[in-house]
Enzyme design. Structure first.
Site, PDB file in Angstrom:
ATOM      1  N   LYS A   4      51.019  43.439  34.957  1.00 24.42           N
ATOM      2  CA  LYS A   4      51.075  44.323  36.127  1.00 24.42           C
ATOM      3  C   LYS A   4      52.512  44.550  36.595  1.00 24.42           C
ATOM      4  CE  LYS A   4      48.414  41.657  38.599  1.00 24.42           C
ATOM      5  NZ  LYS A   4      48.086  40.612  37.588  1.00 24.42           N
ATOM      6  N   HIS A  60      45.151  41.272  45.807  1.00 28.45           N
ATOM      7  CA  HIS A  60      46.142  40.911  44.794  1.00 28.45           C
ATOM      8  C   HIS A  60      46.369  42.102  43.859  1.00 28.45           C
ATOM      9  CE1 HIS A  60      46.658  36.660  45.697  1.00 28.45           C
ATOM     10  NE2 HIS A  60      45.384  36.642  46.025  1.00 28.45           N
ATOM     11  N   ARG A 101      33.470  57.107  27.268  1.00 32.46           N
ATOM     12  CA  ARG A 101      34.718  57.706  26.809  1.00 32.46           C
ATOM     13  C   ARG A 101      35.038  59.003  27.530  1.00 32.46           C
ATOM     14  NH1 ARG A 101      34.898  57.903  20.394  1.00 32.46           N
ATOM     15  NH2 ARG A 101      36.960  58.721  20.941  1.00 32.46           N
ATOM     16  N   ASP A 139      52.318  41.461  44.075  1.00 31.78           N
ATOM     17  CA  ASP A 139      51.475  40.265  44.177  1.00 31.78           C
ATOM     18  C   ASP A 139      50.405  40.386  45.251  1.00 31.78           C
ATOM     19  OD1 ASP A 139      50.619  37.708  43.371  1.00 31.78           O
ATOM     20  OD2 ASP A 139      51.763  36.776  44.986  1.00 31.78           O
TER      21      ASP A 139
END
Length: 319
Positions: free
Chosen positions: A163, A142, A249, A181
């Site tokens: 998305k 997906h 980070r 999808d």
């Protein structure tokens, strides 16, 4: 392992290879489970261990010359050897004319028999390449799959995280949609996955508030890419989730995700108001390109920092 029928093979390659289906037309449902395309030279003379079931057998000039050299009984014996196992299909190459006993045996055994004017090496090469794609191990994932700056990028994340909106913005910036999808991924080589769009979803992108959009009709043919190797996964996460765990980070430790045994590089992008995710995805791809060239920005920064620390320590010692 995926599989296709001989009828599907014929449908998808007949124009390119100029195939003619001359016999065994009841065998279109025969299954192909291997990418191997072989020439049955040894099988014709009785070495039956070289005849493998569920494969395509190609008869080239050498095989046809041998068959023409036989008398009627020898020809029947050689053809019987060839069809002694469950062949998927037989192709007579080089524009050769199939003898009647070969046509009759193909009909009787319900084995599709094709003829082609193509030379046997080219024919075998094209068929092998097609079957390698068609019967490759596969899975579905997906997300939205796009081509961004020439690289295949799968954008993943929870439902309603944005998305499709991100994909739409990337498309307006000149990048191309492969699938929305659901994307079908095929392992086409030991270290390569190829993403393809399911037939039902081709050209379409669903965006909340706008509904289902036809990307090809809206942005042109160049906005669609039918297949693409998977190079990078971009995982979208809500920014507040980053507050619950320690964040690297500097990205010292590279992320990855394994699909069908292939390790794919991965980056995680926090989603928050005001963040330009399209730019971040483009830069993530550019940074991935640098990493492939051996340029690691985080490592360069740490090396510069360490050199500065050592220089300062040396300066303090002298004082």
């Amino acid at each position: 392992m995926a599989q296709i029928t001989v009828a599907e093979l014929y449908r998808d390659t007949r124009r390119k290879l100029r195939l003619t289906w001359v016999a065994g037309k009841e065998g279109g449902g025969n299954l192909l489970t291997s990418e191997a395309v072989t020439k049955p030279s040894l099988a014709l003379i009785g070495h039956l261990n070289f005849v493998h079931p569920n494969r395509v057998q190609v008869l080239g000039c050498a095989e046809m010359d041998y068959l023409r050299s036989l008398d009627d009984d020898g020809l029947k014996f050689a053809i019987a050897n060839l069809f002694s196992t469950d062949l998927a299909a037989v192709v007579v190459a080089n524009g050769e004319v199939a003898p009647q006993v070969l046509l009759d045996t193909a009909d009787h055994s319900r084995t599709p028999l094709f003829t082609s004017p193509e030379q046997s090496p080219r024919l075998m090469d094209v068929l092998s390449h097609f079957l390698a794609q068609a019967v490759a191990e596969s899975t579905s994932s997906h997300g939205v799959f796009l081509e961004v700056q020439g690289f295949g990028v799968l954008i993943k994340g929870e439902a309603a995280i944005g998305k499709s909106e991100l994909a739409l913005e990337l498309i307006t910036r000149g990048h191309r949609l492969v699938a929305d999808d659901v994307t079908d991924f095929y392992r086409v080589s030991p270290e390569r996955l190829e993403g393809r769009c399911p037939l039902l979803l081709q050209d379409f992108l669903e965006v909340r508030g706008l509904g289902v959009l036809n990307v090809r009709a809206l942005f042109g043919d160049n906005a669609i890419k039918p297949t693409k190797p998977l190079d990078l996964i971009v995982q979208l996460e809500m920014a507040e989730n980053f507050a619950t765990h320690q964040v690297d980070r500097l990205k010292i430790k590279a992320q990855s995700e394994t699909i069908l045994g292939v390790k794919i590089p991965k980056v995680t992008l926090p989603v928050a108001a005001g963040r330009n995710l399209a730019v971040l995805v483009e830069v993530a791809v550019r940074n991935h390109i640098l990493l492939l060239r051996g340029v690691n920005s985080s490592r360069q920064f740490l090396q510069r920092q360490n050199r500065e620390i050592r220089r300062n320590m040396s300066h303090d010692d002298r004082n």
